[in-house]
Motif scaffolding. Structure first.
Motif, PDB file in Angstrom:
ATOM      1  N   ARG A 143     -12.596   5.713  -0.492  1.00  0.00           N
ATOM      2  CA  ARG A 143     -11.365   5.249  -1.143  1.00  0.00           C
ATOM      3  C   ARG A 143     -10.819   4.017  -0.419  1.00  0.00           C
ATOM      4  NH1 ARG A 143      -6.060   5.767  -0.835  1.00  0.00           N
ATOM      5  NH2 ARG A 143      -6.062   7.111   0.988  1.00  0.00           N
ATOM      6  N   ALA A 144     -10.913   4.005   0.897  1.00  0.00           N
ATOM      7  CA  ALA A 144     -10.407   2.882   1.681  1.00  0.00           C
ATOM      8  C   ALA A 144     -11.185   1.595   1.406  1.00  0.00           C
ATOM      9  CB  ALA A 144     -10.454   3.215   3.169  1.00  0.00           C
ATOM     10  N   LEU A 145     -12.455   1.705   1.084  1.00  0.00           N
ATOM     11  CA  LEU A 145     -13.251   0.512   0.779  1.00  0.00           C
ATOM     12  C   LEU A 145     -12.706  -0.247  -0.425  1.00  0.00           C
ATOM     13  CD1 LEU A 145     -16.858   1.886   1.350  1.00  0.00           C
ATOM     14  CD2 LEU A 145     -15.751   0.056   2.632  1.00  0.00           C
ATOM     15  N   LEU A 146     -12.035   0.461  -1.312  1.00  0.00           N
ATOM     16  CA  LEU A 146     -11.513  -0.175  -2.526  1.00  0.00           C
ATOM     17  C   LEU A 146     -10.288  -1.039  -2.250  1.00  0.00           C
ATOM     18  CD1 LEU A 146     -11.985   2.708  -5.085  1.00  0.00           C
ATOM     19  CD2 LEU A 146     -13.398   0.680  -4.745  1.00  0.00           C
ATOM     20  N   VAL A 147      -9.788  -1.010  -1.025  1.00  0.00           N
ATOM     21  CA  VAL A 147      -8.655  -1.873  -0.680  1.00  0.00           C
ATOM     22  C   VAL A 147      -9.049  -3.340  -0.842  1.00  0.00           C
ATOM     23  CG1 VAL A 147      -7.211  -2.636   1.258  1.00  0.00           C
ATOM     24  CG2 VAL A 147      -7.523  -0.206   0.811  1.00  0.00           C
ATOM     25  N   ILE A 148     -10.291  -3.670  -0.537  1.00  0.00           N
ATOM     26  CA  ILE A 148     -10.740  -5.069  -0.623  1.00  0.00           C
ATOM     27  C   ILE A 148     -10.650  -5.585  -2.067  1.00  0.00           C
ATOM     28  CG2 ILE A 148     -12.671  -6.661  -0.252  1.00  0.00           C
ATOM     29  CD1 ILE A 148     -11.390  -5.634   2.350  1.00  0.00           C
ATOM     30  N   PRO A 149     -11.312  -4.953  -3.052  1.00  0.00           N
ATOM     31  CA  PRO A 149     -11.171  -5.486  -4.413  1.00  0.00           C
ATOM     32  C   PRO A 149      -9.742  -5.390  -4.945  1.00  0.00           C
ATOM     33  CG  PRO A 149     -12.571  -3.527  -4.408  1.00  0.00           C
ATOM     34  CD  PRO A 149     -12.306  -3.889  -2.984  1.00  0.00           C
ATOM     35  N   LYS A 150      -8.991  -4.364  -4.549  1.00  0.00           N
ATOM     36  CA  LYS A 150      -7.595  -4.266  -5.003  1.00  0.00           C
ATOM     37  C   LYS A 150      -6.773  -5.420  -4.460  1.00  0.00           C
ATOM     38  CE  LYS A 150      -7.322   0.745  -5.525  1.00  0.00           C
ATOM     39  NZ  LYS A 150      -6.791   1.997  -4.962  1.00  0.00           N
ATOM     40  N   THR A 151      -6.980  -5.762  -3.207  1.00  0.00           N
ATOM     41  CA  THR A 151      -6.237  -6.863  -2.599  1.00  0.00           C
ATOM     42  C   THR A 151      -6.636  -8.191  -3.215  1.00  0.00           C
ATOM     43  OG1 THR A 151      -6.071  -5.613  -0.546  1.00  0.00           O
ATOM     44  CG2 THR A 151      -5.672  -7.986  -0.404  1.00  0.00           C
ATOM     45  N   LEU A 152      -7.932  -8.385  -3.451  1.00  0.00           N
ATOM     46  CA  LEU A 152      -8.385  -9.616  -4.101  1.00  0.00           C
ATOM     47  C   LEU A 152      -7.712  -9.784  -5.464  1.00  0.00           C
ATOM     48  CD1 LEU A 152     -12.216  -9.519  -3.328  1.00  0.00           C
ATOM     49  CD2 LEU A 152     -10.552 -11.152  -2.429  1.00  0.00           C
ATOM     50  N   ALA A 153      -7.697  -8.711  -6.249  1.00  0.00           N
ATOM     51  CA  ALA A 153      -7.101  -8.775  -7.589  1.00  0.00           C
ATOM     52  C   ALA A 153      -5.596  -9.011  -7.517  1.00  0.00           C
ATOM     53  CB  ALA A 153      -7.407  -7.494  -8.358  1.00  0.00           C
ATOM     54  N   ALA A 154      -4.922  -8.319  -6.620  1.00  0.00           N
ATOM     55  CA  ALA A 154      -3.470  -8.481  -6.493  1.00  0.00           C
ATOM     56  C   ALA A 154      -3.112  -9.900  -6.049  1.00  0.00           C
ATOM     57  CB  ALA A 154      -2.910  -7.452  -5.520  1.00  0.00           C
ATOM     58  N   ASN A 155      -3.882 -10.457  -5.118  1.00  0.00           N
ATOM     59  CA  ASN A 155      -3.615 -11.820  -4.644  1.00  0.00           C
ATOM     60  C   ASN A 155      -3.850 -12.866  -5.720  1.00  0.00           C
ATOM     61  OD1 ASN A 155      -2.821 -10.919  -2.150  1.00  0.00           O
ATOM     62  ND2 ASN A 155      -4.765 -11.385  -1.154  1.00  0.00           N
ATOM     63  N   ALA A 156      -4.663 -12.539  -6.717  1.00  0.00           N
ATOM     64  CA  ALA A 156      -4.922 -13.460  -7.819  1.00  0.00           C
ATOM     65  C   ALA A 156      -3.987 -13.197  -8.993  1.00  0.00           C
ATOM     66  CB  ALA A 156      -6.375 -13.330  -8.277  1.00  0.00           C
ATOM     67  N   ALA A 157      -2.976 -12.350  -8.771  1.00  0.00           N
ATOM     68  CA  ALA A 157      -1.987 -12.006  -9.803  1.00  0.00           C
ATOM     69  C   ALA A 157      -2.642 -11.356 -11.024  1.00  0.00           C
ATOM     70  CB  ALA A 157      -1.170 -13.233 -10.198  1.00  0.00           C
ATOM     71  N   CYS A 158      -3.647 -10.537 -10.780  1.00  0.00           N
ATOM     72  CA  CYS A 158      -4.320  -9.784 -11.835  1.00  0.00           C
ATOM     73  C   CYS A 158      -3.893  -8.326 -11.756  1.00  0.00           C
ATOM     74  CB  CYS A 158      -5.837  -9.881 -11.689  1.00  0.00           C
ATOM     75  SG  CYS A 158      -6.493 -11.545 -11.868  1.00  0.00           S
ATOM     76  N   ASP A 159      -4.164  -7.570 -12.798  1.00  0.00           N
ATOM     77  CA  ASP A 159      -3.873  -6.137 -12.800  1.00  0.00           C
ATOM     78  C   ASP A 159      -4.926  -5.446 -11.949  1.00  0.00           C
ATOM     79  OD1 ASP A 159      -3.282  -3.507 -13.264  1.00  0.00           O
ATOM     80  OD2 ASP A 159      -3.480  -3.616 -15.448  1.00  0.00           O
ATOM     81  N   ALA A 160      -4.576  -5.161 -10.700  1.00  0.00           N
ATOM     82  CA  ALA A 160      -5.536  -4.622  -9.737  1.00  0.00           C
ATOM     83  C   ALA A 160      -6.079  -3.268 -10.166  1.00  0.00           C
ATOM     84  CB  ALA A 160      -4.898  -4.528  -8.353  1.00  0.00           C
TER      85      ALA A 160
END
Length: 182
Positions: free
Chosen positions: A80-97
């Motif tokens: 579950r912790a590994l998914l922090v990377i794609p979630k952060t990438l999406a959030a930083n790009a102002a996308c629906d993470a």
């Protein structure tokens, strides 16, 4: 840079609007050259945009389900912790993470569940369009050596935290007796 295969050295001249812009350009160029160096050292690249983290997360979740001990919980949490990377990438790009990571997980689950869908194993985030794409084909790659090191360091940090088996509590000091009864 073209035609430098026979050269042993090259100079790069940078120009910027001001010293701050020039410093930022220099840092970016240095980062890019370090990445090229790492790719040449390792000889391998992996798909970027959260592809590795999502694939590893799916794999570890499936592996955790096969265990019947407390290790299952630790492995599932690491997944579950590994998914922090794609979630952060999406959030930083102002996308629906949440939506993008769910789509990414679905792509990697399909790739691991069915050999006919193995082409989906390179699925990663396309943050310009807010969608999922084949990042290997799109040229969004990362040095494999850097990715392996990052995951190893994360695992080592998690293990160190789990090794803490005692909680040290400091008892509050008892106030000294007041001879004047105040």
């Amino acid at each position: 840079i073209k035609g430098a295969a026979k050269e042993t050295a090259a100079s790069i001249i940078l120009r910027g609007a001001n010293i701050y812009a020039l410093d930022e350009i220099e840092r970016s160029l240095h980062d890019a050259l370090c990445i090229v160096k790492r790719v040449l050292e390792s000889g391998y690249v992996v798909a970027g945009g959260g592809a590795v983290e999502a694939a590893l997360s799916i794999y570890l979740e499936d592996f955790a389900k096969s265990l019947g001990s407390r290790e299952q919980l630790a492995i599932a949490e690491f997944a579950r912790a590994l998914l922090v990377i794609p979630k952060t990438l999406a959030a930083n790009a102002a996308c629906d993470a949440s939506d993008l990571v769910a789509q990414l997980r679905a792509q990697h689950h399909a790739a691991q569940a069915d050999a006919a869908e193995s082409k989906r194993r390179f699925a990663g985030l396309d943050l310009l369009t807010g969608s999922i794409r084949d990042n290997m084909a799109a040229g969004v790659v990362e040095p494999a050596l850097a990715k392996v090191k990052a995951i190893k360091f994360a695992a080592e940090a998690a293990i160190q935290i789990l090794r803490v088996d005692e909680v040290i509590k400091l008892n509050a000091e008892k106030p000294p007796d007041d001879p004047h009864a105040h």
